[in-house]
Design a protein around this motif. Structure first.
Motif, PDB file in Angstrom:
ATOM      1  N   TYR A   1      41.200  68.555  34.471  1.00 56.57           N
ATOM      2  CA  TYR A   1      40.169  67.560  34.816  1.00 56.57           C
ATOM      3  C   TYR A   1      39.541  67.988  36.127  1.00 56.57           C
ATOM      4  CZ  TYR A   1      41.862  64.619  31.089  1.00 56.57           C
ATOM      5  OH  TYR A   1      42.193  64.143  29.842  1.00 56.57           O
TER       6      TYR A   1
ATOM      7  N   TYR B   1      52.830  61.548  22.826  1.00 56.50           N
ATOM      8  CA  TYR B   1      51.498  61.811  23.382  1.00 56.50           C
ATOM      9  C   TYR B   1      51.699  62.417  24.765  1.00 56.50           C
ATOM     10  CZ  TYR B   1      50.149  58.645  19.620  1.00 56.50           C
ATOM     11  OH  TYR B   1      49.977  58.056  18.395  1.00 56.50           O
ATOM     12  N   ARG B   2      51.771  63.719  24.851  1.00 60.41           N
ATOM     13  CA  ARG B   2      52.046  64.381  26.127  1.00 60.41           C
ATOM     14  C   ARG B   2      50.773  64.860  26.804  1.00 60.41           C
ATOM     15  NH1 ARG B   2      56.825  64.159  28.654  1.00 60.41           N
ATOM     16  NH2 ARG B   2      56.146  66.032  29.740  1.00 60.41           N
ATOM     17  N   LYS B   3      49.628  64.626  26.170  1.00 64.63           N
ATOM     18  CA  LYS B   3      48.374  65.037  26.795  1.00 64.63           C
ATOM     19  C   LYS B   3      47.616  63.800  27.262  1.00 64.63           C
ATOM     20  CE  LYS B   3      47.715  69.631  25.446  1.00 64.63           C
ATOM     21  NZ  LYS B   3      48.931  69.939  26.184  1.00 64.63           N
ATOM     22  N   ALA B   4      47.045  63.908  28.453  1.00 65.55           N
ATOM     23  CA  ALA B   4      46.280  62.777  28.971  1.00 65.55           C
ATOM     24  C   ALA B   4      45.135  62.447  28.022  1.00 65.55           C
ATOM     25  CB  ALA B   4      45.739  63.102  30.363  1.00 65.55           C
ATOM     26  N   ALA B   5      44.495  63.482  27.478  1.00 69.10           N
ATOM     27  CA  ALA B   5      43.357  63.247  26.586  1.00 69.10           C
ATOM     28  C   ALA B   5      43.780  62.417  25.378  1.00 69.10           C
ATOM     29  CB  ALA B   5      42.769  64.584  26.133  1.00 69.10           C
TER      30      ALA B   5
ATOM     31  N   ARG C   1      46.252  60.236  25.266  1.00 64.46           N
ATOM     32  CA  ARG C   1      46.479  58.839  25.673  1.00 64.46           C
ATOM     33  C   ARG C   1      45.162  58.109  25.926  1.00 64.46           C
ATOM     34  NH1 ARG C   1      52.213  57.827  28.486  1.00 64.46           N
ATOM     35  NH2 ARG C   1      53.327  59.451  27.376  1.00 64.46           N
ATOM     36  N   LEU C   2      44.188  58.854  26.435  1.00 69.09           N
ATOM     37  CA  LEU C   2      42.885  58.208  26.648  1.00 69.09           C
ATOM     38  C   LEU C   2      42.253  57.845  25.309  1.00 69.09           C
ATOM     39  CD1 LEU C   2      41.466  60.400  29.571  1.00 69.09           C
ATOM     40  CD2 LEU C   2      42.199  58.007  29.706  1.00 69.09           C
TER      41      LEU C   2
ATOM     42  N   GLU D   1      45.990  71.176  30.435  1.00 69.88           N
ATOM     43  CA  GLU D   1      44.829  70.296  30.441  1.00 69.88           C
ATOM     44  C   GLU D   1      44.192  70.334  31.821  1.00 69.88           C
ATOM     45  OE1 GLU D   1      44.447  66.003  28.555  1.00 69.88           O
ATOM     46  OE2 GLU D   1      46.499  66.497  29.085  1.00 69.88           O
TER      47      GLU D   1
ATOM     48  N   LYS E   1      43.914  54.816  23.932  1.00 66.93           N
ATOM     49  CA  LYS E   1      43.447  53.607  24.617  1.00 66.93           C
ATOM     50  C   LYS E   1      42.052  53.201  24.115  1.00 66.93           C
ATOM     51  CE  LYS E   1      43.038  52.082  29.409  1.00 66.93           C
ATOM     52  NZ  LYS E   1      43.442  52.295  30.798  1.00 66.93           N
TER      53      LYS E   1
END
Ligand SMILES: Cc1cc2nc3c(=O)[nH]c(=O)nc-3n(C[C@H](O)[C@H](O)[C@H](O)COP(=O)(O)OP(=O)(O)OC[C@H]3O[C@@H](n4cnc5c(N)ncnc54)[C@H](O)[C@@H]3O)c2cc1C
Ligand code: SF4
Lengths: 560, 287
Positions: free
Chosen positions: A11, B196-200, B202-203, A9, B206
């Motif tokens: 950013y 949920y291992r991806k930041a996306a 988790r976002l 990923e 949320k």
């Protein structure tokens, strides 16, 4: 880790930590339209954080917190500080100086804050802003290291998430920054580079505060304490008024704590039970929270080039915590640095050199005068003289002699001293010896002070009760600190210096035990991380493998 | 991805909430209804799919109008977009067979009138019936594949397949990995845990939470109720009349007889305590 980073990923910016430094960086990045992900290890921002805390808005600073978050003072701060005093204490004798001039020097405003409410408010604002540019704030996520490709830093690795790459990585992860350590920019070796702060938040009615401190509802006061009430440990105490509580604490040089084998909680208790505080605390002492945290001394550790590859250090992570004599300025500099790092990234975006943002950030810290505040040249000059033991000894001998007492003791001297204390120039030159912290204040107290006849009825809670009142989510079976060397020589200092351990207390983190070996006896140190408040002290004073607990685990401060 | 999460209301068996009459029969009216605890795992699986692949989740429940609260609870926990309540007097006293027919008809109607469905999630056993039949029977009616005891789930939307790790119960529990084409029914195991291992992700999670909190406050606006006519069902084949299961009798578990009498002694009562000690001495072998 020569990993294939393609699949990760990505950013544009990743900000690690959502304290004032991280919040400022992220807000500013989002204002510039940069896609920004903020990773915070606490269950909520602020749940891991402690400060005294007075947040300053300096007139000379390029950014203040209300520039970035306009409602800050209204929504997230406690009382504005309108009066400022220092008490020089010798036994029961106290001489008080009004330090409002020093306090107001270069100050636009200054508010008392509690970190849980402050940082959690910032977190919400930052999440709103960063969501608009494709990012956001994630809590319960601990960054555990840097991701490298061909030896170059390109991202972060986390306990809870797969690795993430970014064009800019902001380490705003506070004191004991694991990222700064991983990058080789900061080490955690010398105790004389750090202070240890310990604090109690004491419950008190807003009306009682107004009444006992003779202030209005929209006013606040700061009291500082120095002299012989902490024996020979170098440092001092503070008391700040919040809306309906008081923040009372101590800040000591870590090397001095170690040398004196002082117990931090007992030093705090010496302050709480001093008769001077009886006028405010009276007999109903109700402690809401006990907490502690290390503080870097920018004079010694503020990194002059706080970057490597795409990584920049902001705030405590880069050692940017200024002790301007008795005034502590960390949060404001973290805010400035965070915003500058964001600006630096934006102007150098598109530059192929990964270090261009870091270089520009360094230049901005220099040009804005921030680095000069953090590392005053006159301190470096004074230090070479002041810290020479012989010189100090001579000064101390004179001060303690009758001659010195008389000299400091005459009325003209008293006025001069009050003025000297109020000089930002002079206080920033104070050498880190007992002279400034202990000898001089106690001579002043002794010679000019009035005796106090109040009796303190304050009974602070025991260490066991203090630990019992804290909230923990223990990571059972997965301790975040491991002792590398359990000999007393290597790690024994932590038995005293750890704020939740004590020599004769079995319920703390560190314990010393005498064991029989063939032929003799040996004192060994053992560790139980369950009561740990994550202050960072033992990372410096003991031989440990030290990490923060994983996301959401460990202590959770409610006040901070 | 378009999913339907099936759920059921059950009496709240938790301490203090459940109410029995003198004969030990459950008083349904006095015991609040809550979501079948095992359905929570199905909802977690539906939410994970939604977070990772986007799309839409509808909650569906058969039961009296009071079961709306279960759907509302589901909207909050699974962040469901809307709710479907299958409610009709004619549905009352359905056994698993009649329930499956009703659910099946509702899912078909949904496919015809709302959207094609990729996945149906169902819980593992209900807390009141404990049969575990309804899910498989519904699936049989739909003629879809079913994967049960799912511990972990991954979906490939391009290939239109799901891969699941599932628990195979036996003398020794084994975990097998299976693949199934969509559409498919998934029954989550109580051990299912979303990752949920991806930041996306988790976002997204949320963001959905914030959106759902707002939505759940006006749940009724997102609720559709269907009765037997809507579903075009013949009353003879649903409800009590359509239920072949015969419950011969229910044996209440008898109250454990208590032969001992309790005597209360005050801690300050010296004589009383002495008597206690005397009593205990015999057991302690003392004198
Ligand atoms: C007792 C005491 C009194 C003080 N008094 C004052 C004062 O009066 N005025 C003042 O200005 N300053 C004061 N300070 C200093 C001030 O608190 C710090 O300088 C300031 O908090 C630094 O801000 P920061 O954003 O750099 O770091 P922090 O506020 O420490 O924030 C770091 C954040 O990063 C998070 N984090 C850490 N590691 C990770 C990781 N690996 N992954 C994800 N997240 C992580 C933490 O949870 C935290 O939220 C005091 C400090 C102490 C201890
Ligand atoms: S164990 Fe270490 S980090 Fe934890 S409270 Fe004690 S000194 Fe601080």
């Amino acid at each position: 880790m020569g990993a294939d980073t393609e699949e990760y990923e990505h950013y544009e910016a990743v900000v690690v930590g959502c304290g004032p430094g991280g919040a400022a960086a992220a807000a500013r990045l989002a204002d510039h339209g940069v896609e920004t992900l903020v990773l915070e290890r606490g269950v909520e921002a602020g749940s891991k954080n402690v400060s005294g805390g007075l947040i300053y808005a300096e007139e000379s600073a390029p950014y203040t917190i209300d520039d970035l978050f306009p409602d800050f003072r209204e929504a997230a701060a406690e009382r504005p500080i309108t009066d400022y005093y220092i008490h020089n204490i010798a036994g029961n004798k106290v001489k008080t100086y009004d330090l409002t001039d020093l306090h107001e020097h270069d100050t636009d405003w200054c508010d008392a804050v509690l970190r849980r409410p402050m940082d959690s408010w910032l977190e919400e604002r930052v999440h709103e802003k960063t969501s608009e540019t494709g990012g956001g704030v994630l809590t319960d996520v601990r960054v555990n290291g840097l991701l490298r490709e061909n030896g170059e830093i390109v991202g972060v690795t986390c306990d809870e998430l797969d690795p993430i790459t970014a064009d800019l990585i902001v380490a705003a992860d506070g004191v004991n920054s694991e990222l700064a350590r991983d990058a080789g920019l900061m080490d955690w070796e010398e105790p004389d580079e750090w202070f240890q702060g310990v604090k109690a938040v004491v419950d008190m009615d807003a009306d009682a505060i107004d009444d006992r401190f003779s202030i209005d509802a929209d006013e606040g006061v700061a009291h500082l304490f120095s002299g012989d009430l902490f024996e020979d440990v170098r440092g001092g105490g503070f008391l700040y008024t919040n809306e309906d509580s008081l923040s009372i604490g101590t800040v000591f040089h870590l090397d001095s704590l170690v040398e004196q084998r002082a117990e931090p909680h007992q030093l705090l208790d010496s302050l709480l039970t001093h008769p001077l505080l009886a006028q405010w605390l009276r007999d109903e002492y109700d402690e809401r929270e006990y907490s502690a945290k290390l503080v870097p001394d920018s004079k010694k550790v503020a990194h002059r080039e706080p970057y490597r590859d795409r990584l920049v250090l902001v705030g405590d992570a880069g050692g940017q915590m200024q002790a301007q004599g008795p005034i502590i300025k960390g949060m404001n500099h973290a805010v400035t640095a965070g915003a500058l790092a964001a600006d630096a990234f934006v102007v150098s975006q598109g530059n192929a050199d990964p270090e261009s943002a870091g270089r520009r950030y360094t230049k901005m810290l220099e040009d804005s005068g921030t680095m000069k505040k953090l590392r005053p040249r006159r301190y470096d000059l004074a230090r070479t003289v002041g810290e020479r033991d012989r010189v100090t000894q001579v000064v101390d001998t004179v001060l303690e002699s009758r001659v010195g007492g008389v000299a400091v003791g005459n009325p003209v001297a008293s006025r001069l001293l009050e003025r000297a204390y109020n000089s930002p120039f002079l206080v920033s030159m104070l050498p880190d010896t007992a002279t400034g912290y202990v000898t001089l204040p106690s001579v002043i107290g002794e010679e000019h002070g009035r005796s106090i006849h109040w009796e303190s009825e304050v009974e602070p809670p025991s260490l066991e009760e203090r630990i019992g009142d804290l909230t923990y989510d223990t990571d059972v079976g997965n301790p975040h600190i491991r002792l590398r060397d359990e000999s007393f020589e290597a790690s024994g200092a932590a038995v005293y210096a750890c704020p939740v351990s004590a020599e004769d207390f079995g319920g703390g983190c560190y314990r010393a035990e005498t064991v029989k070996t063939n032929g003799g006896e040996e004192t060994l140190v053992s560790l139980d991380t369950q009561p740990c408040v994550e202050c960072g002290t033992c990372a410096i004073v003991a031989d440990t493998e030290w990490e923060h607990p994983r996301g959401g685990k460990g202590v959770e401060f409610r006040e901070g | 991805m378009r999913s339907i999460a099936l759920m059921k209301g059950v009496p709240d068996f938790s301490e203090g909430a459940v109410s029995f009459d003198e004969d030990g029969h459950l008083e349904r009216g006095k015991t609040p209804t809550v979501m079948n605890p095992n359905d929570a795992f199905a909802l977690e699986a539906a939410l994970q799919t939604r977070v990772r692949h986007g799309g839409h989740v509808s909650g569906m429940c058969m039961g009296p109008p009071s079961y709306t609260s279960v759907l509302e609870e589901a909207m909050e926990s699974v962040y469901a977009d809307d709710s479907y309540l299958l409610s009709d007097r004619e549905f009352a006293a359905s056994d698993t067979w009649a329930t499956a027919i009703t659910l099946c008809s509702a899912i078909e109607k949904y496919q015809e009138e709302v959207a094609d469905v990729d996945l149906v999630f169902a819980g593992f056993k209900t807390a009141d019936g404990e049969t575990g039949h309804t899910g498989p029977q519904t699936c049989w009616g739909l003629e879809w594949p079913i994967v049960t005891h799912v511990l972990a789930l991954d979906i490939d939307p391009d290939e239109r397949v799901l891969r699941a790790k599932r628990l195979v119960e036996g003398d020794v529990d084994e975990i097998e990995t299976v693949e199934a084409p969509l559409p498919c029914m998934v029954v989550a195991d109580p051990e299912f845990s979303p990752t949920y291992r991806k930041a996306a992700h988790r976002l997204t999670h949320k963001r959905l939470r914030a959106e759902t909190e707002a939505r759940a406050t006006e749940h009724d606006e997102h609720l559709t109720t269907w009765d037997h006519e809507d579903l075009n069902l013949d009353p003879d084949y649903i409800g009590l009349d359509g239920s072949p299961t015969i419950v011969s009798s229910v044996d209440p578990i008898p109250k454990a007889p208590s032969e001992r009498e309790a005597t209360m002694i005050d801690a300050d009562d010296g004589a009383g305590l002495e008597a206690v000690l005397d009593e205990m001495a015999a057991f302690a072998g003392g004198d």
